[in-house]
Write a protein that holds these residues in place. Structure first.
Motif, PDB file in Angstrom:
ATOM      1  N   LEU A 139       7.869   4.171   9.138  1.00 29.07           N
ATOM      2  CA  LEU A 139       7.887   5.616   8.982  1.00 29.07           C
ATOM      3  C   LEU A 139       8.256   6.294  10.299  1.00 29.07           C
ATOM      4  N   ALA A 140       7.693   5.807  11.399  1.00 30.59           N
ATOM      5  CA  ALA A 140       8.001   6.401  12.707  1.00 30.59           C
ATOM      6  C   ALA A 140       9.478   6.228  13.055  1.00 30.59           C
ATOM      7  N   GLN A 141      10.020   5.035  12.800  1.00 31.90           N
ATOM      8  CA  GLN A 141      11.412   4.766  13.142  1.00 31.90           C
ATOM      9  C   GLN A 141      12.394   5.442  12.194  1.00 31.90           C
ATOM     10  N   SER A 142      11.937   5.793  11.008  1.00 33.26           N
ATOM     11  CA  SER A 142      12.831   6.390  10.018  1.00 33.26           C
ATOM     12  C   SER A 142      13.273   7.801  10.396  1.00 33.26           C
ATOM     13  N   GLY A 143      12.453   8.482  11.193  1.00 29.40           N
ATOM     14  CA  GLY A 143      12.738   9.860  11.535  1.00 29.40           C
ATOM     15  C   GLY A 143      12.394  10.837  10.420  1.00 29.40           C
ATOM     16  N   LEU A 144      11.717  10.354   9.374  1.00 30.68           N
ATOM     17  CA  LEU A 144      11.396  11.197   8.222  1.00 30.68           C
ATOM     18  C   LEU A 144       9.981  11.764   8.262  1.00 30.68           C
ATOM     19  N   GLY A 145       9.194  11.348   9.232  1.00 34.02           N
ATOM     20  CA  GLY A 145       7.777  11.693   9.238  1.00 34.02           C
ATOM     21  C   GLY A 145       7.486  13.176   9.167  1.00 34.02           C
ATOM     22  N   ASP A 146       8.302  13.987   9.826  1.00 32.99           N
ATOM     23  CA  ASP A 146       8.044  15.426   9.864  1.00 32.99           C
ATOM     24  C   ASP A 146       8.234  16.104   8.508  1.00 32.99           C
ATOM     25  N   PHE A 147       8.910  15.443   7.580  1.00 34.85           N
ATOM     26  CA  PHE A 147       9.100  16.042   6.258  1.00 34.85           C
ATOM     27  C   PHE A 147       7.818  15.992   5.416  1.00 34.85           C
ATOM     28  N   PHE A 148       6.922  15.070   5.746  1.00 33.20           N
ATOM     29  CA  PHE A 148       5.773  14.820   4.883  1.00 33.20           C
ATOM     30  C   PHE A 148       4.521  15.547   5.367  1.00 33.20           C
ATOM     31  N   ASP A 149       3.857  16.188   4.408  1.00 31.66           N
ATOM     32  CA  ASP A 149       2.597  16.860   4.697  1.00 31.66           C
ATOM     33  C   ASP A 149       1.434  15.878   4.723  1.00 31.66           C
ATOM     34  N   ALA A 150       1.616  14.720   4.099  1.00 25.68           N
ATOM     35  CA  ALA A 150       0.574  13.692   4.088  1.00 25.68           C
ATOM     36  C   ALA A 150       1.224  12.341   3.843  1.00 25.68           C
ATOM     37  N   ALA A 151       0.593  11.291   4.355  1.00 22.86           N
ATOM     38  CA  ALA A 151       1.078   9.927   4.136  1.00 22.86           C
ATOM     39  C   ALA A 151      -0.106   9.035   3.803  1.00 22.86           C
ATOM     40  N   GLU A 152       0.038   8.267   2.748  1.00 26.80           N
ATOM     41  CA  GLU A 152      -0.996   7.336   2.301  1.00 26.80           C
ATOM     42  C   GLU A 152      -0.409   5.931   2.263  1.00 26.80           C
ATOM     43  N   ILE A 153      -0.991   5.017   3.029  1.00 28.14           N
ATOM     44  CA  ILE A 153      -0.596   3.609   3.011  1.00 28.14           C
ATOM     45  C   ILE A 153      -1.743   2.842   2.375  1.00 28.14           C
ATOM     46  N   VAL A 154      -1.471   2.251   1.223  1.00 25.71           N
ATOM     47  CA  VAL A 154      -2.536   1.658   0.413  1.00 25.71           C
ATOM     48  C   VAL A 154      -2.284   0.172   0.217  1.00 25.71           C
ATOM     49  N   SER A 155      -3.332  -0.552  -0.163  1.00 26.42           N
ATOM     50  CA  SER A 155      -3.211  -1.993  -0.378  1.00 26.42           C
ATOM     51  C   SER A 155      -2.576  -2.321  -1.718  1.00 26.42           C
ATOM     52  N   ASP A 156      -2.698  -1.402  -2.683  1.00 29.33           N
ATOM     53  CA  ASP A 156      -2.109  -1.606  -4.006  1.00 29.33           C
ATOM     54  C   ASP A 156      -1.938  -0.243  -4.653  1.00 29.33           C
ATOM     55  N   LYS A 157      -1.117  -0.203  -5.698  1.00 27.75           N
ATOM     56  CA  LYS A 157      -0.890   1.042  -6.427  1.00 27.75           C
ATOM     57  C   LYS A 157      -1.253   0.836  -7.886  1.00 27.75           C
ATOM     58  N   ASN A 158      -2.303   1.511  -8.303  1.00 30.13           N
ATOM     59  CA  ASN A 158      -2.696   1.489  -9.702  1.00 30.13           C
ATOM     60  C   ASN A 158      -3.166   2.890 -10.088  1.00 30.13           C
ATOM     61  N   THR A 159      -3.571   3.051 -11.326  1.00 29.05           N
ATOM     62  CA  THR A 159      -3.960   4.373 -11.797  1.00 29.05           C
ATOM     63  C   THR A 159      -5.091   4.966 -10.962  1.00 29.05           C
ATOM     64  N   GLN A 160      -6.078   4.146 -10.642  1.00 32.87           N
ATOM     65  CA  GLN A 160      -7.199   4.627  -9.838  1.00 32.87           C
ATOM     66  C   GLN A 160      -6.749   5.051  -8.453  1.00 32.87           C
ATOM     67  N   THR A 161      -5.829   4.285  -7.861  1.00 30.47           N
ATOM     68  CA  THR A 161      -5.310   4.628  -6.536  1.00 30.47           C
ATOM     69  C   THR A 161      -4.710   6.025  -6.536  1.00 30.47           C
ATOM     70  N   TYR A 162      -3.838   6.281  -7.516  1.00 33.13           N
ATOM     71  CA  TYR A 162      -3.197   7.592  -7.576  1.00 33.13           C
ATOM     72  C   TYR A 162      -4.210   8.694  -7.868  1.00 33.13           C
ATOM     73  N   GLY A 163      -5.125   8.428  -8.782  1.00 32.00           N
ATOM     74  CA  GLY A 163      -6.139   9.425  -9.090  1.00 32.00           C
ATOM     75  C   GLY A 163      -6.948   9.806  -7.862  1.00 32.00           C
ATOM     76  N   ASP A 164      -7.324   8.801  -7.074  1.00 29.76           N
ATOM     77  CA  ASP A 164      -8.091   9.057  -5.850  1.00 29.76           C
ATOM     78  C   ASP A 164      -7.276   9.852  -4.840  1.00 29.76           C
ATOM     79  N   ILE A 165      -5.997   9.493  -4.697  1.00 28.69           N
ATOM     80  CA  ILE A 165      -5.139  10.202  -3.747  1.00 28.69           C
ATOM     81  C   ILE A 165      -4.953  11.654  -4.162  1.00 28.69           C
ATOM     82  N   PHE A 166      -4.675  11.875  -5.445  1.00 29.72           N
ATOM     83  CA  PHE A 166      -4.486  13.247  -5.912  1.00 29.72           C
ATOM     84  C   PHE A 166      -5.749  14.084  -5.679  1.00 29.72           C
ATOM     85  N   GLN A 167      -6.897  13.488  -5.975  1.00 31.62           N
ATOM     86  CA  GLN A 167      -8.156  14.208  -5.784  1.00 31.62           C
ATOM     87  C   GLN A 167      -8.412  14.490  -4.311  1.00 31.62           C
ATOM     88  N   ARG A 168      -8.152  13.493  -3.470  1.00 30.75           N
ATOM     89  CA  ARG A 168      -8.417  13.647  -2.035  1.00 30.75           C
ATOM     90  C   ARG A 168      -7.570  14.757  -1.417  1.00 30.75           C
TER      91      ARG A 168
END
Length: 240
Positions: A139-168
């Motif tokens: 992400l740092a090397q991509s030069g895209l970091g400033d476009f994002f208001d938030a970044a989440e790096i997770v161990s897996d992506k499932n329904t619960q993961t997204y639900g938790d992220i949206f709520q957070r």
């Protein structure tokens, strides 16, 4: 976007690997190198099957990313050679993994322009899985970091993961869109969590990420490339 259609889209979330920048192609090149190193011990197709089985077993231990892939290659090399793999081969596999971790970032066509175009109208979020240090580096090397208001790096992506992220982050799923190259990780789970899912195929898909597209779901869209995204968001807004 105009609110005349009702609820306004607010959050646009993106996967990273093979959605914003190249990733899987480098794994394939390393796998070719792996097959060449072990060609005296196993046919390429058999070796690919054994490696995939090792990756599947090891996801729970190592997670997703280069480090787990490298350890799975080493484990497979030990297995197919019946513990006779030369130290030279182990060293070269380690070096292959290190090369992947140091590989420069190559953005996919249109990504930067699209992010720049939509950033004024939406909250942009990055939701990616994999090794924390490697994903932060990319992400740092991509030069895209400033476009994002938030970044989440997770161990897996499932329904619960997204639900938790949206709520957070205080995101209403009905006002959220997730974009990615993996139907299994980037489309189906966010749709199940109440958001929209947009699939942009990369062309090369890891076998463990394959899944059937939810083509008949009203919150699913498929695009050919990232440059189609602004119009797709307008289409979704019209349905809100």
């Amino acid at each position: 976007m105009s609110g005349k259609y009702g609820r306004k889209l607010k959050t646009i979330a993106f996967d990273a690997d093979d959605t914003l920048w190249q990733n899987e192609s480098f794994f394939r090149l390393t796998q070719d190198r792996f097959a060449e190193l072990l060609k005296d011990y196993a046919e390429a197709d058999h070796l690919e099957d054994r490696l995939l089985a090792a990756e599947r077993r090891n996801i729970g231990h190592y997670g997703f990313g280069v480090k787990g892939f490298t350890l799975s290659m080493i484990e497979t090399a030990i297995e197919v050679t019946e513990e006779r793999v030369p130290a030279r081969v182990i060293r070269e596999l380690i070096e292959a993994g290190q090369d992947m971790l140091a590989h420069p970032i190559h953005l996919l066509d249109g990504v930067q322009d699209v992010l720049k175009a939509i950033a004024p109208d939406y909250n942009l979020m990055l939701i990616t899985k994999g090794d924390l240090l490697d994903q932060e580096r990319k992400l740092a090397q991509s030069g895209l970091g400033d476009f994002f208001d938030a970044a989440e790096i997770v161990s897996d992506k499932n329904t619960q993961t997204y639900g938790d992220i949206f709520q957070r982050h205080g995101c209403d799923p009905a006002e959220t869109v997730m974009i990615g190259n993996s139907v299994k990780s980037d489309v189906i789970p966010p749709i199940e969590a109440g958001a929209w899912g947009i699939w942009i195929p990369y062309g090369v898909t890891w076998a463990l990420e394959e899944a059937e597209s939810p083509t008949h779901h009203p919150c699913y869209l498929e695009l050919h490339c990232m440059t189609e995204l602004p119009q797709a968001l307008r289409t979704i807004q019209a349905k809100q």
